[in-house]
Design a protein around this motif. Structure first.
Motif, PDB file in Angstrom:
ATOM      1  N   ILE A  98      33.304  -9.419 -29.131  1.00  0.00           N
ATOM      2  CA  ILE A  98      31.982  -9.010 -29.580  1.00  0.00           C
ATOM      3  C   ILE A  98      30.934  -9.261 -28.496  1.00  0.00           C
ATOM      4  O   ILE A  98      30.065  -8.416 -28.264  1.00  0.00           O
ATOM      5  CB  ILE A  98      31.636  -9.708 -30.913  1.00  0.00           C
ATOM      6  N   SER A  99      31.019 -10.376 -27.808  1.00  0.00           N
ATOM      7  CA  SER A  99      30.063 -10.656 -26.729  1.00  0.00           C
ATOM      8  C   SER A  99      30.155  -9.605 -25.640  1.00  0.00           C
ATOM      9  O   SER A  99      29.142  -9.109 -25.156  1.00  0.00           O
ATOM     10  CB  SER A  99      30.328 -12.041 -26.130  1.00  0.00           C
ATOM     11  N   GLN A 100      31.374  -9.259 -25.251  1.00  0.00           N
ATOM     12  CA  GLN A 100      31.542  -8.238 -24.218  1.00  0.00           C
ATOM     13  C   GLN A 100      31.109  -6.868 -24.722  1.00  0.00           C
ATOM     14  O   GLN A 100      30.566  -6.071 -23.963  1.00  0.00           O
ATOM     15  CB  GLN A 100      32.980  -8.210 -23.728  1.00  0.00           C
ATOM     16  N   ALA A 101      31.335  -6.599 -26.001  1.00  0.00           N
ATOM     17  CA  ALA A 101      30.926  -5.307 -26.567  1.00  0.00           C
ATOM     18  C   ALA A 101      29.408  -5.179 -26.555  1.00  0.00           C
ATOM     19  O   ALA A 101      28.873  -4.108 -26.257  1.00  0.00           O
ATOM     20  CB  ALA A 101      31.458  -5.158 -27.989  1.00  0.00           C
ATOM     21  N   PHE A 102      28.692  -6.251 -26.852  1.00  0.00           N
ATOM     22  CA  PHE A 102      27.233  -6.204 -26.847  1.00  0.00           C
ATOM     23  C   PHE A 102      26.683  -6.044 -25.431  1.00  0.00           C
ATOM     24  O   PHE A 102      25.703  -5.348 -25.220  1.00  0.00           O
ATOM     25  CB  PHE A 102      26.636  -7.446 -27.490  1.00  0.00           C
ATOM     26  N   LEU A 103      27.313  -6.695 -24.475  1.00  0.00           N
ATOM     27  CA  LEU A 103      26.827  -6.622 -23.105  1.00  0.00           C
ATOM     28  C   LEU A 103      27.253  -5.341 -22.398  1.00  0.00           C
ATOM     29  O   LEU A 103      26.453  -4.705 -21.726  1.00  0.00           O
ATOM     30  CB  LEU A 103      27.300  -7.841 -22.313  1.00  0.00           C
ATOM     31  N   ASN A 104      28.525  -4.991 -22.521  1.00  0.00           N
ATOM     32  CA  ASN A 104      29.047  -3.779 -21.887  1.00  0.00           C
ATOM     33  C   ASN A 104      30.319  -3.356 -22.615  1.00  0.00           C
ATOM     34  O   ASN A 104      31.394  -3.861 -22.328  1.00  0.00           O
ATOM     35  CB  ASN A 104      29.336  -4.017 -20.406  1.00  0.00           C
ATOM     36  N   PRO A 105      30.228  -2.417 -23.550  1.00  0.00           N
ATOM     37  CA  PRO A 105      31.393  -2.029 -24.344  1.00  0.00           C
ATOM     38  C   PRO A 105      32.520  -1.392 -23.516  1.00  0.00           C
ATOM     39  O   PRO A 105      33.646  -1.320 -23.971  1.00  0.00           O
ATOM     40  CB  PRO A 105      30.841  -1.025 -25.352  1.00  0.00           C
ATOM     41  N   PHE A 106      32.209  -0.960 -22.302  1.00  0.00           N
ATOM     42  CA  PHE A 106      33.231  -0.327 -21.474  1.00  0.00           C
ATOM     43  C   PHE A 106      34.040  -1.335 -20.655  1.00  0.00           C
ATOM     44  O   PHE A 106      34.977  -0.966 -19.975  1.00  0.00           O
ATOM     45  CB  PHE A 106      32.585   0.708 -20.536  1.00  0.00           C
ATOM     46  N   ARG A 107      33.690  -2.588 -20.742  1.00  0.00           N
ATOM     47  CA  ARG A 107      34.378  -3.616 -19.957  1.00  0.00           C
ATOM     48  C   ARG A 107      35.792  -3.874 -20.463  1.00  0.00           C
ATOM     49  O   ARG A 107      36.687  -4.107 -19.671  1.00  0.00           O
ATOM     50  CB  ARG A 107      33.560  -4.898 -19.970  1.00  0.00           C
ATOM     51  N   THR A 108      35.964  -3.872 -21.787  1.00  0.00           N
ATOM     52  CA  THR A 108      37.296  -4.124 -22.356  1.00  0.00           C
ATOM     53  C   THR A 108      37.596  -3.075 -23.427  1.00  0.00           C
ATOM     54  O   THR A 108      36.684  -2.569 -24.081  1.00  0.00           O
ATOM     55  CB  THR A 108      37.385  -5.521 -23.009  1.00  0.00           C
ATOM     56  N   LEU A 109      38.860  -2.780 -23.625  1.00  0.00           N
ATOM     57  CA  LEU A 109      39.255  -1.824 -24.651  1.00  0.00           C
ATOM     58  C   LEU A 109      38.902  -2.322 -26.054  1.00  0.00           C
ATOM     59  O   LEU A 109      38.338  -1.561 -26.838  1.00  0.00           O
ATOM     60  CB  LEU A 109      40.749  -1.487 -24.542  1.00  0.00           C
ATOM     61  N   PRO A 110      39.186  -3.580 -26.406  1.00  0.00           N
ATOM     62  CA  PRO A 110      38.781  -4.037 -27.749  1.00  0.00           C
ATOM     63  C   PRO A 110      37.272  -3.968 -27.970  1.00  0.00           C
ATOM     64  O   PRO A 110      36.815  -3.590 -29.048  1.00  0.00           O
ATOM     65  CB  PRO A 110      39.270  -5.488 -27.811  1.00  0.00           C
ATOM     66  N   GLY A 111      36.482  -4.306 -26.954  1.00  0.00           N
ATOM     67  CA  GLY A 111      35.027  -4.218 -27.069  1.00  0.00           C
ATOM     68  C   GLY A 111      34.565  -2.781 -27.259  1.00  0.00           C
ATOM     69  O   GLY A 111      33.681  -2.502 -28.061  1.00  0.00           O
ATOM     70  N   PHE A 112      35.195  -1.865 -26.531  1.00  0.00           N
ATOM     71  CA  PHE A 112      34.865  -0.446 -26.669  1.00  0.00           C
ATOM     72  C   PHE A 112      35.232   0.057 -28.064  1.00  0.00           C
ATOM     73  O   PHE A 112      34.434   0.745 -28.709  1.00  0.00           O
ATOM     74  CB  PHE A 112      35.599   0.369 -25.599  1.00  0.00           C
ATOM     75  N   LEU A 113      36.420  -0.290 -28.544  1.00  0.00           N
ATOM     76  CA  LEU A 113      36.859   0.169 -29.863  1.00  0.00           C
ATOM     77  C   LEU A 113      35.989  -0.413 -30.975  1.00  0.00           C
ATOM     78  O   LEU A 113      35.692   0.269 -31.957  1.00  0.00           O
ATOM     79  CB  LEU A 113      38.337  -0.174 -30.082  1.00  0.00           C
ATOM     80  N   TYR A 114      35.593  -1.652 -30.807  1.00  0.00           N
ATOM     81  CA  TYR A 114      34.703  -2.302 -31.784  1.00  0.00           C
ATOM     82  C   TYR A 114      33.359  -1.566 -31.856  1.00  0.00           C
ATOM     83  O   TYR A 114      32.873  -1.232 -32.942  1.00  0.00           O
ATOM     84  CB  TYR A 114      34.515  -3.767 -31.384  1.00  0.00           C
ATOM     85  N   THR A 115      32.776  -1.276 -30.702  1.00  0.00           N
ATOM     86  CA  THR A 115      31.497  -0.568 -30.666  1.00  0.00           C
ATOM     87  C   THR A 115      31.657   0.855 -31.183  1.00  0.00           C
ATOM     88  O   THR A 115      30.813   1.352 -31.931  1.00  0.00           O
ATOM     89  CB  THR A 115      30.931  -0.560 -29.232  1.00  0.00           C
ATOM     90  N   LEU A 116      32.741   1.499 -30.802  1.00  0.00           N
ATOM     91  CA  LEU A 116      33.010   2.861 -31.270  1.00  0.00           C
ATOM     92  C   LEU A 116      33.174   2.887 -32.793  1.00  0.00           C
ATOM     93  O   LEU A 116      32.771   3.855 -33.442  1.00  0.00           O
ATOM     94  CB  LEU A 116      34.252   3.420 -30.582  1.00  0.00           C
ATOM     95  N   ALA A 117      33.717   1.822 -33.365  1.00  0.00           N
ATOM     96  CA  ALA A 117      33.834   1.736 -34.826  1.00  0.00           C
ATOM     97  C   ALA A 117      32.446   1.732 -35.472  1.00  0.00           C
ATOM     98  O   ALA A 117      32.232   2.376 -36.504  1.00  0.00           O
ATOM     99  CB  ALA A 117      34.616   0.491 -35.229  1.00  0.00           C
ATOM    100  N   GLY A 118      31.485   1.034 -34.861  1.00  0.00           N
ATOM    101  CA  GLY A 118      30.114   1.041 -35.376  1.00  0.00           C
ATOM    102  C   GLY A 118      29.492   2.426 -35.309  1.00  0.00           C
ATOM    103  O   GLY A 118      28.828   2.869 -36.251  1.00  0.00           O
ATOM    104  N   VAL A 119      29.745   3.143 -34.213  1.00  0.00           N
ATOM    105  CA  VAL A 119      29.250   4.515 -34.073  1.00  0.00           C
ATOM    106  C   VAL A 119      29.899   5.407 -35.127  1.00  0.00           C
ATOM    107  O   VAL A 119      29.238   6.218 -35.775  1.00  0.00           O
ATOM    108  CB  VAL A 119      29.533   5.058 -32.648  1.00  0.00           C
ATOM    109  N   ALA A 120      31.215   5.251 -35.316  1.00  0.00           N
ATOM    110  CA  ALA A 120      31.945   6.075 -36.283  1.00  0.00           C
ATOM    111  C   ALA A 120      31.484   5.803 -37.716  1.00  0.00           C
ATOM    112  O   ALA A 120      31.323   6.742 -38.508  1.00  0.00           O
ATOM    113  CB  ALA A 120      33.447   5.825 -36.153  1.00  0.00           C
ATOM    114  N   ILE A 121      31.267   4.560 -38.050  1.00  0.00           N
ATOM    115  CA  ILE A 121      30.788   4.220 -39.395  1.00  0.00           C
ATOM    116  C   ILE A 121      29.436   4.877 -39.644  1.00  0.00           C
ATOM    117  O   ILE A 121      29.204   5.470 -40.702  1.00  0.00           O
ATOM    118  CB  ILE A 121      30.719   2.689 -39.585  1.00  0.00           C
TER     119      ILE A 121
END
Length: 168
Positions: A98-121
């Motif tokens: 979550i920390s990496q997703a908030f700072l840069n969602p493209f840094r890690t795949l889990p962070g990207f998928l987590y952020t993308l889930a928020g966009v999808a919802i």
């Protein structure tokens, strides 16, 4: 004491609105223009003959419901942050994602998928909220309602959730 509610839509990440409240001056009319433009372009592609009448009936509903849907997506993203309080190994693992997703969602795949889930919802909420809002619009048939709602959901989803706050 007044309770303030902060909402967000397609132009900027919600946390920027919190730290720089004056950005609302740009965000509110900007989202209105985007929502109206997407609606009008979609109706033009559908070759709808009463574009202005449909726009007059739906613009404010789409604008407000878009903010509501994006708020739901943001609540998901910030709500999951509380899961980081769980004991090890789950809490620290989620905290790193979550920390990496908030700072840069493209840094890690889990962070990207987590952020993308928020966009999808938020996108799914936009689809259902706006499809329901169009029920009272007799100027559109069911096929047109589906196409308009789907287009609005895809185009006006809060893609800017993916904008990195920090590039490292």
């Amino acid at each position: 004491m007044k309770k303030s509610v902060k909402l967000y839509n397609v132009l900027l990440p919600i946390w920027i609105l919190y730290f720089f409240p004056q950005v609302w001056i740009i965000t509110l009319p900007g989202n209105l223009l985007i929502d109206c433009a997407v609606l009008l372009i979609t109706l033009a592609v559908l070759k709808h003959t009463q574009k202005k009448e449909v726009l007059k009936k739906l613009w404010w509903k789409f604008w407000l419901l878009g903010f509501l849907a994006d708020f739901v997506g943001a609540v998901f993203l910030f709500g999951c942050w509380y899961l980081t309080l769980l004991p090890a190994p789950v809490g620290p693992w989620l905290d790193s994602i979550i920390s990496q997703a908030f700072l840069n969602p493209f840094r890690t795949l889990p962070g990207f998928l987590y952020t993308l889930a928020g966009v999808a919802i938020a996108g799914v909420c936009i689809y259902f909220f706006e499809k329901r809002a169009m029920k009272s619009c007799t100027l559109l048939d069911e096929r047109q309602r589906h196409i308009v709602a789907l287009t609005m959901a895809i185009v006006t989803a809060p893609w800017t959730f993916l904008i990195p706050l920090y590039n490292y």
